[in-house]
Design a protein around this motif. Structure first.
Motif, PDB file in Angstrom:
ATOM      1  N   SER A  93      -3.656  -2.969   0.135  1.00  0.00           N
ATOM      2  CA  SER A  93      -4.145  -4.117  -0.632  1.00  0.00           C
ATOM      3  C   SER A  93      -3.677  -5.393   0.041  1.00  0.00           C
TER       4      SER A  93
ATOM      5  N   GLU B 263      -4.986  -9.356  -9.551  1.00  0.00           N
ATOM      6  CA  GLU B 263      -5.703  -8.416  -8.690  1.00  0.00           C
ATOM      7  C   GLU B 263      -5.568  -8.828  -7.223  1.00  0.00           C
ATOM      8  N   PRO B 264      -5.525  -7.844  -6.310  1.00  0.00           N
ATOM      9  CA  PRO B 264      -5.484  -8.190  -4.874  1.00  0.00           C
ATOM     10  C   PRO B 264      -6.795  -8.805  -4.430  1.00  0.00           C
TER      11      PRO B 264
ATOM     12  N   SER C  82      -3.255  -9.628  -0.387  1.00  0.00           N
ATOM     13  CA  SER C  82      -3.179 -10.741  -1.336  1.00  0.00           C
ATOM     14  C   SER C  82      -2.768 -12.000  -0.588  1.00  0.00           C
TER      15      SER C  82
ATOM     16  N   THR D 233      -3.911   3.720   1.975  1.00  0.00           N
ATOM     17  CA  THR D 233      -4.645   2.731   1.187  1.00  0.00           C
ATOM     18  C   THR D 233      -3.834   1.445   1.134  1.00  0.00           C
TER      19      THR D 233
ATOM     20  N   GLU E 180      -9.052  -4.742  -0.666  1.00  0.00           N
ATOM     21  CA  GLU E 180      -8.451  -3.422  -0.546  1.00  0.00           C
ATOM     22  C   GLU E 180      -9.231  -2.626   0.497  1.00  0.00           C
TER      23      GLU E 180
ATOM     24  N   GLY F 275       0.810  -1.212   0.000  1.00  0.00           N
ATOM     25  CA  GLY F 275       0.000   0.000   0.000  1.00  0.00           C
ATOM     26  C   GLY F 275       0.837   1.252   0.000  1.00  0.00           C
TER      27      GLY F 275
END
Length: 401
Positions: A166, A189-190, A168, A164, A193, A135
Motif C-alpha cells: 500500500s 485509506e491508502p 500513502s 501486497t 495498492e 505491506g
C-alpha cells in the motif's frame, strides 16, 4: 550379404507382414524381448519430460530420467525397429533433459513496481513527495519503507519481494503557499495498492488534483445593537495552525464593519471581542467568543452579533428598581424634613418670644441681666413665670414688664 549375414550381426529378419517366423526366430543369435520391456525407454522419456517441466520443484530429476531413457535404448539389446516409437522417445527424453536443466537452474525474480504520481500542475520548485509504503510479503513478513518520488516521473522499485503493498502520500508535502494538492483517497485509506508477483511488472499511479488556496476568512461585527459609549470593539484572536504552532493577533473593528483575514494560515482560531458585554437603555447585551476552523480552501465568514443577556437584563432591572425606590425614599424624607422645618419656622413667627429675667435668692424683684443686685445670686426665669410668682420689676435696672 544374404539373410545369414544379417542374422549373424543380430538383425531382426521379418516375413512379408513384418513378423518373424518360428524357424527364423530359432535361427537368430538373440531372443526378442518378451512382455512389454520394449516400451520402457518411451515411458521413461515421457516421465523425463513431465519431471523436466516440474524442474522448479523437482530439480534435475527429469534430466536423470531422460539420460536413463537414452542409455536404456542403447544397452537394452532391443533393436531400434523393435522399440516403441524410438524417435519420439529420443525427442521426449532430450526435451525432458533440457527442460529439467533449464527450470532447475532458473531463478525467477519478483517483478518491478513502476510508481508514478500523476500531477500535471506540479512545479519542479515544489520538490519531491514523500510516499510511505506498507505491506506484507508472501512469506508473511510485515514491510515498511519510505520513498522520495518526483511527480510525473516513474519511480522504479526493483528490490521488493513478492507480496501486497500500500502507498500513502505524506499530506504535508501537498500544501504549498498558494495551492494545495489532494489525492482521491478518503480518510485513512491508502492512495494506491498493488500485488507484486514473480516476473510480473506492476504499474502504480497516484493521481493528484490541484485545489487553489483561494478560500476567504472574513470577520464581521454586527451593528444591530452597539454600546452607548463607543462604536468600536477590540478583537483578540488566538489559535493553533495546522503545523501545531501557536497563533495570536488583535485588531480593532467598528460595529457593522467587515475585515479580511485570508492571510491567516490554515488552523483553528478563537475570536474574543471586548467589550464582551454592554448596556443599551435597560437591556444588557453580551458578545460570546467564536471558534472556527480555516483550511484556506473554503470560504469561512465569521459574523459575531450582540445577543440579549436575559439574566443580566433581569438583574439590571431589579438593581435599577431598587435604586429608584431608594431615591424616592430619600426624596420623601427630604421633603418631610423640609416640611417640618417650614412648620417650625412658621410656628416661631406666630408665637411671642418669651423674655428672660433674673431673680435672686432673697429679694422679690426680678432684674435685667447685669443688674448690680445679681452679684450675690442670679437665677434666670421667664418674665411670665416671675410675675406669676409675685416678683416685681427692679427700679434700678428697669427690666421689661
Amino acid at each position: 550379404m544374404g539373410t545369414d549375414d544379417n542374422n549373424q550381426h543380430g538383425a531382426c529378419p521379418e516375413d512379408g507382414d513384418g513378423r518373424l517366423t518360428d524357424s527364423e526366430l530359432e535361427s537368430v543369435s538373440y531372443r526378442y524381448p518378451s512382455g512389454k520391456s520394449f516400451v520402457v525407454p518411451f515411458v521413461l522419456s515421457v516421465v523425463a519430460l513431465v519431471a523436466g517441466l516440474c524442474g522448479q520443484y523437482l530439480p534435475f530429476v527429469g534430466a536423470v530420467i531422460g539420460i536413463v531413457a537414452l542409455l536404456l535404448r542403447h544397452v537394452s539389446g532391443v533393436p531400434r525397429d523393435c522399440q516403441k516409437a524410438p524417435r519420439a522417445a529420443t525427442v521426449l527424453a532430450i526435451a525432458g533433459i533440457l527442460a529439467s536443466f533449464a527450470l532447475s537452474l532458473y531463478d525467477p525474480r519478483p517483478g518491478t513496481i513502476s510508481l508514478t504520481i500523476d500531477a500535471p500542475e506540479w512545479r519542479a520548485s515544489y520538490g519531491d513527495i514523500t510516499v510511505r509504503v506498507t505491506g506484507e510479503t508472501d512469506q508473511g513478513s510485515e514491510f515498511q519503507d519510505t520513498l522520495e518520488v518526483t511527480p510525473n516521473t516513474p519511480h522504479e522499485i526493483t528490490d521488493y519481494e513478492t507480496g501486497t503493498y500500500s502507498f500513502s502520500i505524506d499530506d504535508d508535502d501537498l500544501e504549498m503557499t498558494d495551492v494545495l494538492f489532494e489525492s482521491k483517497a478518503s480518510g485513512s485509506e491508502p492512495d494506491a495498492e498493488c500485488t507484486l508477483g514473480l516476473e510480473q511488472d506492476v504499474n502504480v499511479s497516484i493521481p493528484l488534483v490541484m485545489v487553489p488556496l483561494d478560500g476567504e476568512l472574513t470577520f464581521s461585527l454586527g451593528d444591530g445593537d452597539v454600546p452607548n459609549d463607543t462604536n468600536v470593539a477590540s478583537v483578540s484572536v488566538s489559535g493553533t495552525t495546522e503545523e501545531g504552532e501557536s497563533f495570536s493577533d488583535s485588531f480593532q473593528i467598528a460595529f457593522g464593519e467587515t475585515k479580511d483575514l485570508s492571510s491567516y494560515p490554515s488552523g483553528d482560531y478563537t475570536f474574543t471581542v471586548e467589550p464582551g458585554s454592554f448596556t443599551v437603555d435597560d437591556t444588557v447585551y453580551v458578545i460570546s467568543s467564536y471558534h472556527v476552523a480555516y483550511n484556506k480552501r473554503d470560504d469561512v465568514p465569521v459574523l459575531i452579533s450582540a445577543k440579549v443577556d436575559e439574566q443580566a437584563t433581569q438583574e439590571l432591572a431589579q438593581q435599577r428598581a431598587a435604586e429608584r425606590a431608594a431615591a424616592e425614599e430619600a426624596q420623601r424624607q427630604q421633603e418631610e424634613a423640609a416640611a417640618a422645618e417650614a412648620q417650625r419656622q412658621q410656628e416661631s413667627y406666630t408665637q411671642p418670644v418669651e423674655q428672660t429675667v433674673y431673680i435672686t435668692d432673697t429679694g422679690l424683684k426680678y432684674h435685667r441681666s447685669g443688674c448690680r443686685y445679681l452679684r450675690q445670686s442670679s437665677h434666670p426665669i421667664s418674665l411670665s413665670s416671675a410675675k406669676a410668682q409675685g416678683y416685681t420689676a427692679c427700679k434700678v435696672c428697669s427690666p421689661p414688664q
